[in-house]
Write a protein that holds these residues in place. Structure first.
Motif: not given
Length: 777
Positions: A21-24, A26-34, A46-52, A89-93
């Motif tokens: 998963t890719v999240k920001t 603040d815990g929200k899904a980070a969609e469209f991240v490559n 990453a999908s709109q739920s943050g999954h890839y 999993n990734f967490v964007l700053t």
């Protein structure tokens, strides 16, 4: 056995997979991240739920990169083993708000599109993979529309109609022609018998159709259910304080504070609060509320997490307006009644006090790479104490009725789910299997009195007689009645399983089944020691669905068969005291879903057919009793579009056509072949257009306009008497200026000052202005 087959099949493969998963921050899904493997060039978005997921990777050690235009690139080392799936999993700053601005600047973000949810199927299932129809209203949309009342957000849900407000603030709306309550919170019982404050709402999910397979039938209607999802803590510090003021002496102050409680950011805390004070546009009526919603998340380790939150409310208000027409009055339309729109025919001393306490807990435990455990617990206390009122007509006179009420509800709901995502050979299975316990207790105290009739056109001094002193004196004079205090206790025990089976990467099938054991201990009156209406029932609820993606991840065709049931427990009983059978609803539905043009357009169009058996109705041969002798058919078309055709411009639109009728009824009920009055308008439409300037010195300045339409409907519809509620069209508009540190907004609701009514003939608000100021820290 399934797991052994899965392991055996995977062991024979020569490649592995990476998922995560890719999240920001603040815990929200980070969609469209490559997500890209540097060494091979393989990747996923990453999908709109943050999954890839990246599949078919040769064994080895790789550099995995997460990147998006305008964001800092992140890299991680990952080792792939043949036959296994590794999770990274990734967490964007950047936080969700900063990321949202990047999305919009790159013209890749449809900001009101949040369709990806695990609540509808209880599984990680994308909208295009799900054979069920649902709508999602986000907190971002409610913020843009300056929503200060929970039900105002439902303007954006196709087919929801005008809210029906009950005497204690509880609200229901329409779904596919059926009255649907707001009893579900975070996918379990949130049985609020009073008003719901929107301060704690992250999103509202309108799940369409009979949903008895995965949700408790006591909380849903045959048209569906509304699941309110609350705000959760995240791992950065943020505070937002907002104030709204406007028409009808509105004063509303809210605060949203989020704080990580330790350096490791494994203990997260968030609290949402609201103070609300508002008068009615009529000559009497008010609402005052205090609401607090704390929430805590504890990330114990990478396998175990615990979430606990609460909703605490204290509300003081007057009853909602309710008017019953006179079948012998010769008037068949509310507009012809000539009753003053701004007269309440009430008094502020006839008020009630509501309290609520909801405690919710969620424990997630990762059993393995393919299975997780989800344990949910909810305990709810909801009560109304004071006076509730209603009005009824008799020719030119008006009858005022008041009930002194003390009505607490005690709800316990426990669920245990096991969720799996595994393969049998090359075929993917996503499975949820669970058990559920639900208990509802209530203690009902009611004393009802009726005042002398008054002339509703020229009431004179008698208009002021409907007050607490007069009513209290009449209540004190009532004779003793054993039925004035009644205790109720009912429970249900359920088990269910649902499997989504991928036949190919484009074709998947869903099969689900649920069994419920319903135990109603009946109504107990302590005064005489009697118990009535006690019974036990067992009901089965199946569900099937099929989805084929015509264009992979863009366009899908779907069909479903869904079943729901309600245990008939009316306040009245059958004449022969026989037990009522469960009422069943069977839905057939088919349609198309689209998510195209880089997520800029999301649309759903479907046709449904819902047949209901064992319908209950008044027994004409035995007044005061109920008979079970009916069938009902509800069919129609629903359409929804959420679009971002160009940078800064967003569209939400919906249309619902519902053809509902009683196809079979008991003799002399005078309703066979007619549309049920509580099915609402046959045609409903909603539209919202908004534009935000994205560049230059005034970026953040935005405008929005939209409205709602409903065709004619009925308050009463029989062959003997019809009472019509006319069609309506309302128009709303807003202007806002949104900056990183503050937000200003002004909204006008019902610009044209349209007069329109709910099913209970309650006049709705005239033109209303609301000014909002938010400070962000």
């Amino acid at each position: 056995m399934l797991l052994l087959l899965n392991v055996s099949a995977n062991a024979q493969t020569t490649t592995g997979n990476i998922k995560g998963t890719v999240k920001t921050s603040d815990g929200k899904a980070a969609e469209f991240v490559n997500i890209t493997l540097i060494e091979t060039g393989q990747g996923a978005t990453a999908s709109q739920s943050g999954h890839y997921t990246i599949k078919n990777i040769k064994p080895g050690t790789y550099t995995l990169v997460a990147s998006f235009v305008g964001l800092q690139t992140q890299t991680k080392q990952v080792t792939v083993i043949a036959g296994e799936t590794v999770t990274t999993n990734f967490v964007l700053t950047e936080g969700g708000k900063e990321l949202q601005e990047v999305y919009v600047k790159s013209a890749k973000h449809n900001k009101f599109l949040k369709k990806e949810t695990e609540d509808v199927a209880r599984l990680p299932l994308k909208n295009l993979e799900n054979p069920q129809v649902y709508s999602v209203v986000t907190s971002e949309l409610m913020k843009e529309q300056i929503v200060t009342s929970y039900v105002d957000g439902f303007k954006n849900i196709p087919g929801a109609g005008v809210p029906l407000v009950y005497n204690n603030g509880r609200t229901t709306l329409l779904s596919r022609g059926f009255v649907t309550a707001n009893f579900v919170r975070n996918s379990v019982a949130g049985y609020n018998f009073n008003s719901v404050d929107p301060a704690d709402i992250e999103k509202v999910e309108a799940i369409k159709g009979p949903s008895g397979t995965l949700f408790n039938s006591s909380l849903a209607s045959f048209g569906g259910l509304f699941n309110r999802v609350t705000k959760k803590p995240f791992d950065s510090t943020r505070t937002e304080i907002s104030y709204q003021t406007g028409s009808f002496d509105l004063n509303r102050l809210t605060a949203d504070v989020n704080i990580p409680l330790n350096k490791e950011k494994t203990v997260l805390f968030r609290i949402n609060t609201a103070l609300h004070n508002e008068k009615s546009f009529q000559d009497a009526g008010f609402y005052r509320g205090v609401f607090v919603a704390p929430s805590l998340t504890y990330i114990v380790n990478d396998r175990l997490s615990v979430e606990v939150d609460a909703e605490i409310g204290n509300f003081n208000a007057t009853s909602a307006y309710r008017l019953a027409p006179d079948p012998k009055g010769g008037i068949n339309n509310i507009k012809d009644l000539d009753i003053d729109y701004k007269r309440s025919f009430g008094n502020n001393s006839l008020d009630y006090l509501s309290r609520q306490l909801d405690i919710y807990a969620l424990v997630n435990y990762k059993i393995s790479t393919t299975w997780k455990s989800q344990t949910m617990f909810n305990k709810t206390y909801s009560t109304t104490k004071g006076y509730v009122t209603q009005l009824s007509l008799a020719k030119d006179s008006l009858k005022q009725q008041a009930t002194k009420q003390d009505y607490p509800y005690y709800i316990t709901n426990i669920q245990q789910n096991f969720i799996g995502d595994f393969k049998i050979g090359h075929f993917r299975n996503r499975v949820v299997a669970g058990i559920e316990y639900y208990n509802q207790k209530s203690n009902w105290t009611n004393y009802t009195v009726i005042l002398p009739n008054i002339n509703y056109k020229n009431p004179g001094a008698a208009y002021n007689n409907f007050n607490a002193d007069k009513v209290s004196a009449l209540v004190a004079a009532l004779p003793a009645n054993a039925n004035s205090y009644v205790q109720n206790n009912q429970s249900s025990y359920a088990a269910y399983v649902s499997d989504v089976f991928n036949i190919t990467d484009r074709l998947n099938a869903m099969a689900s089944i649920r069994i419920d054991r319903f135990d109603n201990k009946g109504a107990y009156t302590p005064a005489d020691g009697k118990t009535t209406g006690n019974f036990k029932q067992t009901a089965w609820s199946p569900k099937f669905g099929l989805v084929y993606q015509l264009v992979k991840d863009q366009v899908s065709l779907f069909g479903n068969y869904m079943n729901g049931f309600n245990n008939a427990t009316p306040t009245a009983t059958s004449f022969d005291n026989s037990t009522f059978k469960p009422q069943y609803a069977n839905q057939w539905e088919g349609g198309v879903k689209a998510d195209i043009w880089d997520h800029k357009i999301s649309a759903t169009v479907s046709y449904y057919n819902i047949s209901v058996t064992n319908t209950i109705m008044d027994d004409p041969a035995h007044p005061g009793f109920i008979t079970q002798a009916g069938t009902q058919l509800s069919k129609g078309i629903e359409a929804e579009v959420i679009a971002n055709p160009f940078e800064g411009f967003n569209i939400i639109g919906g249309f619902a056509y519902n053809d509902s009728k009683i196809t079979k009824a008991a003799p002399k009920t005078n309703i066979e072949g007619l549309r049920p009055a509580n099915s609402g308008p046959a045609r409903l439409a909603n539209l919202w257009l908004s534009y935000r300037i994205m560049h230059g010195e005034i970026k953040g300045l935005g405008f929005g306009v939209g409205g709602n339409y409903g065709s004619d409907s009925y308050q009463t519809n029989t062959t003997v008497f019809k009472f019509t509620i006319p069609s309506y069209t309302t128009v709303d508009a807003t202007v806002f200026y949104d900056r990183p540190k503050y937000r200003l907004g002004f909204k006008l609701d019902n610009l044209t000052n349209e007069k329109y009514w709910s099913f209970r003939l309650a006049p709705q608000n005239p033109t209303r202005g609301t000014l909002s100021l938010s400070l962000k820290f």
